[in-house]
Design a protein around this motif. Structure first.
Motif, PDB file in Angstrom:
ATOM      1  N   LEU A 349       0.825  -1.206   0.000  1.00  0.00           N
ATOM      2  CA  LEU A 349       0.000   0.000   0.000  1.00  0.00           C
ATOM      3  C   LEU A 349       0.863   1.262   0.000  1.00  0.00           C
ATOM      4  O   LEU A 349       0.563   2.243  -0.707  1.00  0.00           O
ATOM      5  N   GLN A 350       1.930   1.255   0.793  1.00  0.00           N
ATOM      6  CA  GLN A 350       2.805   2.423   0.837  1.00  0.00           C
ATOM      7  C   GLN A 350       3.525   2.627  -0.497  1.00  0.00           C
ATOM      8  O   GLN A 350       3.779   3.767  -0.901  1.00  0.00           O
ATOM      9  N   GLU A 351       3.833   1.533  -1.180  1.00  0.00           N
ATOM     10  CA  GLU A 351       4.464   1.661  -2.500  1.00  0.00           C
ATOM     11  C   GLU A 351       3.483   2.205  -3.530  1.00  0.00           C
ATOM     12  O   GLU A 351       3.845   2.986  -4.413  1.00  0.00           O
ATOM     13  N   VAL A 352       2.204   1.820  -3.417  1.00  0.00           N
ATOM     14  CA  VAL A 352       1.203   2.245  -4.386  1.00  0.00           C
ATOM     15  C   VAL A 352       0.944   3.747  -4.301  1.00  0.00           C
ATOM     16  O   VAL A 352       0.888   4.456  -5.315  1.00  0.00           O
ATOM     17  N   VAL A 353       0.771   4.259  -3.055  1.00  0.00           N
ATOM     18  CA  VAL A 353       0.351   5.658  -2.912  1.00  0.00           C
ATOM     19  C   VAL A 353       1.441   6.666  -3.277  1.00  0.00           C
ATOM     20  O   VAL A 353       1.149   7.875  -3.352  1.00  0.00           O
ATOM     21  N   VAL A 354       2.663   6.216  -3.481  1.00  0.00           N
ATOM     22  CA  VAL A 354       3.726   7.130  -3.933  1.00  0.00           C
ATOM     23  C   VAL A 354       4.044   6.922  -5.413  1.00  0.00           C
ATOM     24  O   VAL A 354       4.947   7.589  -5.946  1.00  0.00           O
ATOM     25  N   SER A 355       3.313   6.012  -6.071  1.00  0.00           N
ATOM     26  CA  SER A 355       3.584   5.728  -7.483  1.00  0.00           C
ATOM     27  C   SER A 355       2.941   6.787  -8.375  1.00  0.00           C
ATOM     28  O   SER A 355       1.996   7.477  -7.991  1.00  0.00           O
ATOM     29  N   GLU A 356       3.465   6.915  -9.597  1.00  0.00           N
ATOM     30  CA  GLU A 356       2.930   7.866 -10.560  1.00  0.00           C
ATOM     31  C   GLU A 356       1.518   7.489 -10.995  1.00  0.00           C
ATOM     32  O   GLU A 356       0.661   8.349 -11.198  1.00  0.00           O
ATOM     33  N   ILE A 376      -1.939   5.842   5.424  1.00  0.00           N
ATOM     34  CA  ILE A 376      -1.078   4.790   4.873  1.00  0.00           C
ATOM     35  C   ILE A 376       0.396   5.139   5.035  1.00  0.00           C
ATOM     36  O   ILE A 376       1.232   4.286   5.379  1.00  0.00           O
ATOM     37  N   LEU A 377       0.765   6.403   4.809  1.00  0.00           N
ATOM     38  CA  LEU A 377       2.169   6.810   4.867  1.00  0.00           C
ATOM     39  C   LEU A 377       2.633   7.156   6.276  1.00  0.00           C
ATOM     40  O   LEU A 377       3.847   7.163   6.541  1.00  0.00           O
ATOM     41  N   GLY A 378       1.703   7.443   7.178  1.00  0.00           N
ATOM     42  CA  GLY A 378       2.082   7.792   8.541  1.00  0.00           C
ATOM     43  C   GLY A 378       2.288   6.569   9.417  1.00  0.00           C
ATOM     44  O   GLY A 378       2.190   5.418   8.978  1.00  0.00           O
ATOM     45  N   ASP A 379       2.543   6.832  10.704  1.00  0.00           N
ATOM     46  CA  ASP A 379       2.819   5.756  11.665  1.00  0.00           C
ATOM     47  C   ASP A 379       1.657   5.499  12.615  1.00  0.00           C
ATOM     48  O   ASP A 379       1.548   4.405  13.179  1.00  0.00           O
ATOM     49  N   ASP A 380       0.787   6.493  12.803  1.00  0.00           N
ATOM     50  CA  ASP A 380      -0.257   6.379  13.828  1.00  0.00           C
ATOM     51  C   ASP A 380      -1.211   5.213  13.542  1.00  0.00           C
ATOM     52  O   ASP A 380      -1.508   4.407  14.435  1.00  0.00           O
ATOM     53  N   PHE A 381      -1.705   5.132  12.307  1.00  0.00           N
ATOM     54  CA  PHE A 381      -2.650   4.063  11.988  1.00  0.00           C
ATOM     55  C   PHE A 381      -2.007   2.693  12.152  1.00  0.00           C
ATOM     56  O   PHE A 381      -2.597   1.777  12.736  1.00  0.00           O
ATOM     57  N   TRP A 382      -0.793   2.531  11.660  1.00  0.00           N
ATOM     58  CA  TRP A 382      -0.143   1.213  11.692  1.00  0.00           C
ATOM     59  C   TRP A 382       0.189   0.782  13.118  1.00  0.00           C
ATOM     60  O   TRP A 382       0.048  -0.395  13.460  1.00  0.00           O
ATOM     61  N   SER A 383       0.599   1.738  13.954  1.00  0.00           N
ATOM     62  CA  SER A 383       0.894   1.369  15.350  1.00  0.00           C
ATOM     63  C   SER A 383      -0.392   1.001  16.095  1.00  0.00           C
ATOM     64  O   SER A 383      -0.419   0.049  16.887  1.00  0.00           O
ATOM     65  N   SER A 384      -1.481   1.745  15.807  1.00  0.00           N
ATOM     66  CA  SER A 384      -2.767   1.413  16.448  1.00  0.00           C
ATOM     67  C   SER A 384      -3.300   0.073  15.942  1.00  0.00           C
ATOM     68  O   SER A 384      -3.858  -0.715  16.711  1.00  0.00           O
ATOM     69  N   ALA A 385      -3.129  -0.179  14.624  1.00  0.00           N
ATOM     70  CA  ALA A 385      -3.578  -1.455  14.061  1.00  0.00           C
ATOM     71  C   ALA A 385      -2.795  -2.617  14.668  1.00  0.00           C
ATOM     72  O   ALA A 385      -3.364  -3.677  14.988  1.00  0.00           O
ATOM     73  N   HIS A 386      -1.500  -2.411  14.853  1.00  0.00           N
ATOM     74  CA  HIS A 386      -0.669  -3.464  15.465  1.00  0.00           C
ATOM     75  C   HIS A 386      -1.119  -3.743  16.897  1.00  0.00           C
ATOM     76  O   HIS A 386      -1.190  -4.905  17.334  1.00  0.00           O
ATOM     77  N   LEU A 387      -1.440  -2.688  17.642  1.00  0.00           N
ATOM     78  CA  LEU A 387      -1.914  -2.853  19.012  1.00  0.00           C
ATOM     79  C   LEU A 387      -3.240  -3.598  19.036  1.00  0.00           C
ATOM     80  O   LEU A 387      -3.454  -4.492  19.865  1.00  0.00           O
ATOM     81  N   LEU A 388      -4.140  -3.240  18.118  1.00  0.00           N
ATOM     82  CA  LEU A 388      -5.432  -3.921  18.039  1.00  0.00           C
ATOM     83  C   LEU A 388      -5.253  -5.414  17.761  1.00  0.00           C
ATOM     84  O   LEU A 388      -5.898  -6.258  18.392  1.00  0.00           O
TER      85      LEU A 388
END
Length: 621
Positions: A349-356, A376-388
């Motif tokens: 997902l992170q690779e997709v959102v920075v693609s042309e 997708i590019l930040g850390d807050d969602f991924w850290s919260s998802a990992h905790l969940l």
């Protein structure tokens, strides 16, 4: 010559000592009647087939249909023993049909005739896998071409009455155990909108087997609650209130019913929710915690956005965004599944959102792209998802280990304790964990029967789990005692005997009793080692003998069109239709209990089908 252990009869008895000593005299126990005997295979065969003059009694627990199935197995064994001519060298048998030109037919011709019958009558093709259909086909082939099927009047009258009588005898054997083990009434119902009535199936469950009692149609939907409670009261009296420990309701309008209806007439009976449904409800409520809900909503937005993007792009993600390989997790923790799928796609997902291509295509996506890209590019969602995922993973994983539809009372309490302990070992923040524990404690008594706590206290497998310090368990134990025994003096005796059990006094401290806690069936354990505390022994046997879910009734709910239509009712009459439903449902239960199957599916396929059936029960309701 096949090994001794491969003879069909040995599969229906338990041999003490195995087959190391060859084919001589052995000590064995019948798996159907639980009686023990000494003797060789010839006595096993005589016991199962009902032969006389061999010095052994015929098995009283085997009904006619099962005995006929055994006779077919015995004929096949004798056929192999005589080494008859291979089927390929035998002349083709002539079969009489209505078409004179078909005097000599092959198996393919017969298959076509069977299929034509199914198609013409609109029968469900799954009937071909029914053990009763296969038994029927073998019996007709054995009788020969002169067999004439019974008349319609015979099927709906004399033969139906005979079959009902046979089933009532087998049900009587099950009823004999109810005073000792207690039993559970299972009420599974739904609104039949096409018929304009509320349809309820009523079953009785006990360790000796499941029994279908009756089906009830309530035409007055507005007054269904009061009418149903009247029906339930009659059923309790029919079963015997002294034999009954609990009633499990799984109805469309179950939330409208309260314990007060039952307590007024039967103060000692428990009105319990279905544990499978309660687990689903608990997981949904955990997913509604504020911080978890925000993570789930964000994951759903990312999922919708990426699915839309895939429709406009040639890019393919490494896995299907909508797929879930774990049906139990999908059913009981759908929010967990969504977050897990998105979390596994973090790098793509992170690779997709920075693609042309994304920059060019994102204008076609209606969702809030700015916030989705930031998540997708930040850390807050991924850290919260990992905790969940760390928080909920133990709950979901342990559900996969347990056989939900075969929960023994107490298992669901152990699931709660182990899941919270595992979440704590994952290093979950104390604030988050306390929030989870407070929710579970607040909702537990509403969602689950107190009998689960009683089972957790009394199941020897869970001895020493710290139940005395578990507030939920002790609260449920207190409620169970107050419902089970109306007299304070009787409750005091039970509490004193529980202390003796916990302190390993008397027989509880015997080496065998300690060693067999997790090796024996809990009811058998109490029957063997609880004799010095008779009051607690009686309670333990009754509590640990009960089921906690309606999912065991899945076979009866397998087909949507399983109820007689109005034309059938008009033709046969209400009484005959009731007999037909009684016979039909109990035959299904017997085939499941006796292990009669088509032998078509692999073990893996059967397990997958069983999981789907468990989930479909709740989907249908």
């Amino acid at each position: 010559m096949p090994p001794e252990s491969e003879k069909w009869g040995w599969k229906h008895v338990s041999v003490f000592g195995g087959f190391d000593k060859g084919s001589g005299t052995k000590r064995w126990k019948c798996n159907h009647c639980n009686l023990r005997y000494n003797g060789s295979y010839s006595r096993v065969r005589a016991h199962l087939l009902g032969f006389t003059g061999v010095g052994i009694k015929s098995c009283p627990a085997i009904d006619r249909s099962l005995r006929e199935a055994f006779q077919i197995l015995e004929e096949e064994r004798l056929s192999r023993k005589k080494k008859r001519i291979p089927a390929s060298e035998k002349p083709v048998k002539r079969i009489r049909t209505s078409r004179p030109s078909m005097s000599c037919v092959s198996k393919e011709d017969i298959d076509d005739i069977v299929a034509r019958f199914f198609y013409a009558e609109g029968l469900n093709v799954n009937v071909i896998n029914s053990p009763y259909f296969r038994e029927f086909a073998k019996a007709v082939a054995s009788y020969g071409p002169r067999y004439e099927p019974p008349l319609v009047d015979e099927l709906s009258d004399s033969i139906l009455s005979k079959e009902k009588g046979r089933i009532e005898k087998s049900v009587a054997l099950v009823r004999e155990s109810w005073p000792h083990t207690g039993c559970t009434i299972l009420c599974v119902g739904r609104l039949e909108s096409m018929l304009g009535c509320f349809h309820i199936n009523i079953f009785i469950s006990s360790p000796r087997g499941l029994v279908f009692l009756k089906a009830v149609d309530i035409d007055n939907i507005d007054g269904a609650d009061n009418l149903f409670m009247d029906v339930l009261g009659d059923v309790i009296m029919e079963v015997g209130s002294e034999n009954l420990l609990q009633v499990i309701l799984h109805l469309d309008h179950a939330s409208k019913l309260s314990d007060s209806h039952i307590l007024t007439k039967f103060p000692h009976i428990f009105l319990s929710p279905c544990s499978s449904h309660s687990i689903c409800m608990l997981m949904e409520e955990i997913a509604e915690l504020d911080w978890i809900k925000s993570v789930v909503l964000c994951a759903k937005e990312i999922e919708r956005c990426t699915i839309t993007y895939q429709n406009f792009s040639e890019y393919m993600f490494p896995q299907n965004l909508k797929a879930c390989s774990d049906p139990l997790a999908l059913k009981f923790a759908s929010s967990f599944c969504i977050v897990q799928r998105i979390f596994e796609l973090k790098q793509p997902l992170q690779e997709v959102v920075v693609s042309e291509e994304w920059k060019q295509r994102k204008l076609c996506i209606p969702e809030d792209i700015v916030n989705i890209e930031a998540a997708i590019l930040g850390d807050d969602f991924w850290s919260s998802a990992h905790l969940l995922l760390q928080l909920l993973e133990p709950f979901v994983r342990l559900l996969g280990i347990l056989n939900i539809d075969r929960f023994i009372m107490g298992d669901v309490c152990n699931w709660r304790v182990l899941a919270i302990e595992a979440a704590r070992s994952n290093g979950i923040d104390d604030v988050v964990l306390n929030q989870l524990e407070e929710l579970v404690e607040k909702r537990w008594d509403v969602l689950f029967s107190p009998l689960h706590a009683a089972g957790y206290m009394l199941n020897p497998k869970y001895f020493g789990k710290g139940q005395a310090k578990d507030k939920i368990a002790m609260r449920g134990w207190k409620t169970s005692l107050e419902r089970y025994e109306g007299e304070s003096s009787a409750r005091r005796i039970l509490r004193e005997q529980l202390s003796s059990y916990w302190r390993l006094e008397g027989s509880f401290g015997d080496e065998d009793a300690v060693d067999c806690r997790d090796k024996m069936d809990p009811v058998s354990w109490w029957e063997n080692f609880g004799f010095e505390t008779p009051h607690l022994q009686t309670l333990a046997i009754k509590v640990l003998s009960q089921v906690s879910s309606v999912a065991m009734c899945q076979e009866i709910w397998r087909d949507d069109g399983c109820y007689p239509c109005r034309e059938t009712v008009d033709r046969l009459g209400v009484e005959r239709v009731e007999d037909l439903v009684f016979v039909r449902n109990n035959l299904r239960i017997q085939s499941q209990r006796n292990g009669m199957s088509s032998g078509v599916k692999t073990l893996e396929g059967a397990q997958v089908d069983q999981t789907k059936e468990i989930l479909s029960v709740h989907d249908k309701l």
